[in-house]
Design an enzyme around this catalytic site. Structure first.
Site, short mmCIF file in Angstrom:
data_model
loop_
_atom_site.label_atom_id
_atom_site.label_comp_id
_atom_site.label_asym_id
_atom_site.label_seq_id
_atom_site.Cartn_x
_atom_site.Cartn_y
_atom_site.Cartn_z
N GLU A 200 -23.99 25.33 -1.95
CA GLU A 200 -24.49 24.33 -0.88
C GLU A 200 -23.60 23.40 -0.29
O GLU A 200 -22.53 23.35 -1.01
CB GLU A 200 -25.80 23.58 -1.78
CG GLU A 200 -25.55 23.14 -3.04
CD GLU A 200 -24.22 22.20 -3.33
OE1 GLU A 200 -24.20 21.23 -2.26
OE2 GLU A 200 -23.51 22.32 -4.19
N GLU A 341 -20.52 23.84 -3.68
CA GLU A 341 -20.24 24.77 -2.65
C GLU A 341 -20.49 26.18 -3.35
O GLU A 341 -20.23 27.42 -2.26
CB GLU A 341 -18.55 24.93 -2.17
CG GLU A 341 -18.31 23.39 -1.59
CD GLU A 341 -16.75 23.51 -0.93
OE1 GLU A 341 -16.27 24.64 -1.41
OE2 GLU A 341 -16.43 22.29 -0.49
#
Length: 384
Positions: A200, A341
């Site tokens: 994300e 991430e």
């Protein structure tokens, strides 16, 4: 859309029901490989679980992808994040250029990234968008369908509303984001990926994650709230108050209701991706804190989905172990990471590859001309 989601959740099977015979065969093979039983620890369990997912004793997980959902969170208005929202925009673009932490790892290992905008607040240049999850990628050897290297436009809104003042989004928006996550996994399945991870990008999403986690588990803010990317004492104290206050509104809500009230578009889409892994029968890797909270939300919607989830790193964020313990999934390594991430996924992929390599390539006692009788004595306690 919610009716379709309910149908999908209801159709998710238990891992054992998928291929009990393959799991039995995988377990039996581990017992006759040229090593003491259990000597490869978690690697053995990974290979057995993969057999249950695929129905095959020997597996490959070489075709890998990470799906990254980007979105902004209105709660940053309250000063609960140390970074500006412009970082969400910049890093979403930089994923496609392979310039971020996970981007550099993905480039090195040949892992594909599927980057999806589900609610970035600031405008992304139109030329960087692609309308579909997949595209035809051509080379000298011909054209194949693969996931797009551009940003997939599934923007629901320009970020969520401020959860400190009311619901972050509508229930319809939450379900739409969940379905977007499932759409991404369908694309991965169609393109032949063998394993994927969930990451994300969204400034403020440790606050939304803490809210969702507390609402799902009944924990207090003090149990689950950390400092995110580096919050000072004043900001941390405010974050605690906001989480406790927001979570108090979630009593007696179901999972989509909780996600709509205090979640983010990114967490909703990630929840859908974990559900999609179970529905499309793909192994999926959990990254850090936000990913773990989304995985827990998915498991509360469909308890059988947890069997398809694999760990990666221990996040330094306070609520991470709360989420993983509630989920019943173990992390595989601790490198002090806290980037997000999807950055833990490439390392976990390599661990899973190792599990496959040993299952596929090790000789059995018979093949290695080894007399395994000594192991029977060891089991009696005569050795070791």
């Amino acid at each position: 859309m919610e009716q379709r989601l309910d149908e999908i959740i209801g159709s998710i099977e238990e891992l054992g029901n998928l291929s009990e015979d393959a799991m039995r065969q995988a377990t039996a093979r581990q017992e006759v490989l040229a090593k003491p039983t259990g000597a490869l620890g978690e690697l053995e369990q990974i290979s057995i679980r993969l057999a249950g997912i695929t129905g095959q004793v020997k597996n490959e997980v070489k075709k890998q992808a990470i799906v990254i959902f980007s979105a902004d969170n209105g709660v940053v208005e309250e000063g609960v994040a140390s970074a500006p929202q412009s970082v969400t925009l910049s890093q979403t673009i930089n994923f496609t250029r392979r310039l971020t932490g996970v981007g550099s790892m993905a480039k090195y290992f040949g892992i594909d990234l599927l980057v999806v905008d589900v609610g970035v607040k600031m405008e992304i240049p139109e030329e960087l968008y692609h309308d579909e999850m997949t595209e035809h990628q051509c080379s000298d050897s011909g054209c194949l369908q693969g996931i797009t290297r551009k940003i997939v436009n599934r923007r629901i809104a320009n970020g969520t509303k401020n959860l400190a003042k009311g619901p972050a989004m509508t229930r319809e928006e939450a379900v739409k984001a969940i379905c977007t996550g499932m759409e991404a996994v369908e694309a991965l399945k169609r393109c032949g990926y063998q394993v994927f991870g969930v990451g994300e990008m969204g400034i403020g999403n440790t606050t939304t994650s803490a809210c969702v986690l507390a609402a799902l588990t009944g924990m207090t803010a003090e149990d689950v709230v950390g400092r995110g990317g580096g919050l000072n004492d004043e900001g941390f104290a405010k974050k605690l108050r906001i989480v406790d206050s927001a979570v108090s509104r979630c009593r007696d809500m179901d999972v989509p209701g909780i996600l709509a009230e205090v979640g983010g578009f990114d967490i909703c889409a990630m929840t859908g991706a974990f559900l999609g892994a179970a529905y499309y029968k793909l192994p999926v890797v959990i990254d850090g804190y936000i990913s773990a909270v989304a995985a827990l939300a998915a498991s509360r919607l469909a308890p059988k989905s947890a069997a398809f989830m694999f760990g990666s790193h221990v996040s330094k964020e306070k609520g991470y172990l709360v989420a993983m313990d509630a989920l019943g999934v173990k992390p595989y390594f601790n490198l002090g990471m806290r980037l997000g991430e999807g950055s833990g996924c490439p390392i976990s992929f390599k661990i899973m590859e190792t599990a496959c390599a040993t299952m596929n390539g090790m000789a059995t006692f018979a093949e290695g001309a080894i007399d395994a009788d000594y192991l029977q004595e060891a089991k009696k306690g005569n050795f070791f």
